[in-house]
Design a protein around this motif. Structure first.
Motif, short mmCIF file in Angstrom:
data_model
loop_
_atom_site.label_atom_id
_atom_site.label_comp_id
_atom_site.label_asym_id
_atom_site.label_seq_id
_atom_site.Cartn_x
_atom_site.Cartn_y
_atom_site.Cartn_z
N ARG A 1 0.98 -1.17 0.15
CA ARG A 1 -0.05 0.21 0.13
C ARG A 1 0.86 1.29 -0.05
N ARG A 2 1.85 1.18 0.63
CA ARG A 2 3.19 2.37 0.70
C ARG A 2 3.54 2.36 -0.74
N TRP B 1 -6.28 -8.89 -1.28
CA TRP B 1 -4.78 -9.40 -1.60
C TRP B 1 -4.69 -9.13 -3.04
N PHE B 2 -5.71 -9.87 -3.73
CA PHE B 2 -5.61 -10.00 -5.27
C PHE B 2 -6.15 -8.70 -6.02
N GLY B 3 -7.36 -8.00 -5.64
CA GLY B 3 -7.90 -6.91 -5.92
C GLY B 3 -7.54 -5.60 -5.46
N ARG B 4 -6.80 -5.61 -4.51
CA ARG B 4 -6.24 -4.50 -3.72
C ARG B 4 -7.35 -3.36 -3.20
N VAL B 5 -8.23 -4.23 -2.83
CA VAL B 5 -9.39 -3.42 -2.03
C VAL B 5 -9.22 -2.97 -0.92
N ASP B 6 -9.09 -1.95 -0.52
CA ASP B 6 -8.93 -1.25 0.86
C ASP B 6 -10.00 -1.54 1.68
N LEU B 7 -11.03 -1.42 1.33
CA LEU B 7 -12.17 -1.84 2.31
C LEU B 7 -12.55 -3.34 2.51
N ALA C 1 -9.93 -5.08 2.88
CA ALA C 1 -8.91 -5.25 3.88
C ALA C 1 -9.16 -4.79 5.53
N GLU C 2 -9.96 -3.87 5.52
CA GLU C 2 -10.50 -3.20 6.60
C GLU C 2 -11.49 -4.15 7.37
N ALA C 3 -12.09 -4.80 6.55
CA ALA C 3 -13.47 -5.64 6.99
C ALA C 3 -12.75 -7.15 7.39
N HIS C 4 -11.81 -7.43 6.55
CA HIS C 4 -10.90 -8.64 6.95
C HIS C 4 -10.29 -8.44 8.26
N GLU C 5 -9.77 -7.45 8.37
CA GLU C 5 -9.05 -6.92 9.70
C GLU C 5 -10.21 -6.95 11.24
N ALA C 6 -11.34 -6.59 10.75
CA ALA C 6 -12.21 -6.41 11.91
C ALA C 6 -12.99 -7.80 12.07
N MET C 7 -12.92 -8.62 11.16
CA MET C 7 -13.52 -9.73 11.36
C MET C 7 -12.65 -10.80 12.05
N ARG C 8 -11.54 -10.49 11.93
CA ARG C 8 -10.32 -11.38 12.59
C ARG C 8 -10.41 -11.32 14.07
N ILE C 9 -10.83 -10.11 14.47
CA ILE C 9 -11.21 -9.89 16.08
C ILE C 9 -12.46 -10.69 16.36
N ILE C 10 -13.41 -10.58 15.43
CA ILE C 10 -14.81 -11.16 15.82
C ILE C 10 -14.74 -12.67 15.83
N LEU C 11 -13.87 -13.36 14.53
CA LEU C 11 -13.71 -14.56 14.69
C LEU C 11 -13.03 -15.20 15.87
N LEU C 12 -11.84 -14.28 16.12
CA LEU C 12 -11.46 -14.92 17.55
C LEU C 12 -12.31 -14.94 18.70
#
Length: 172
Positions: A50-51, A124-130, A132-143
């Protein structure tokens, strides 16, 4: 002439999970644990990309990406088996509130085990920032849901003494 196929609602619920369902449960559990272990590598790679920085192949990142895809495929298989064979009912004397909590937890787990890989692939494959953000939020909920699932199984086993853990150890 073969017997007619009965719908899931017309057949009796199994008393336990099949050997395939049990194996898939534990394989997916191990893969998800690995995804959490590999999180830092993929997170660092994502932020570097992303940088606009160059990113060389990293087997840890590839393991996370392909592990997520494998989780998705195995969960689809699990859902197909569950739709075809069914799942054992909750213990007879389980309070309605616990049955509801268990059903909601399982629904959430299955939803996240599908949505997490899909959002990860979109990021990862589509470079969709939203995504990635959803993926990160779901990571905590899944845990949190995994912790609730484990706590519920242990509560059943050691407090209620319903022996539900054996359903994921021995085919029934």
């Amino acid at each position: 002439m073969s017997a007619p196929v009965r719908s899931a609602s017309a057949r009796t619920a199994p008393t336990g999970f099949s050997a395939a369902q049990i194996r898939l449960h534990w394989i997916v559990a191990i893969l998800i644990a690995a995804q959490y272990i590999l999180h830092d590598a993929i997170s660092e790679a994502w932020h570097a990309i992303r940088r606009g920085e160059e990113f060389a192949f990293d087997p840890m990142v590839a393991s996370h990406v392909f592990g997520g895809i494998l989780v998705l495929l195995l969960v689809i298989w699990r859902l197909a088996l569950r739709a075809r064979r069914g799942a054992p009912p909750p213990p007879d004397k389980e309070p309605a509130a616990l049955k509801l909590a268990a059903a909601a937890t399982h629904l959430g787990l299955y939803a996240l085990m599908v949505l997490m890989p899909v959002s990860g692939m979109a990021a990862w494959f589509g470079r969709v920032d939203l995504a990635a953000e959803a993926h990160e939020a779901m990571r905590i909920i899944l845990l949190a849901l995994i912790a609730l699932h484990i706590a519920g199984a242990l509560y059943h086993q050691f407090v209620l003494k319903t022996d539900v853990l054996n359903r994921m150890r021995k085919p029934g």
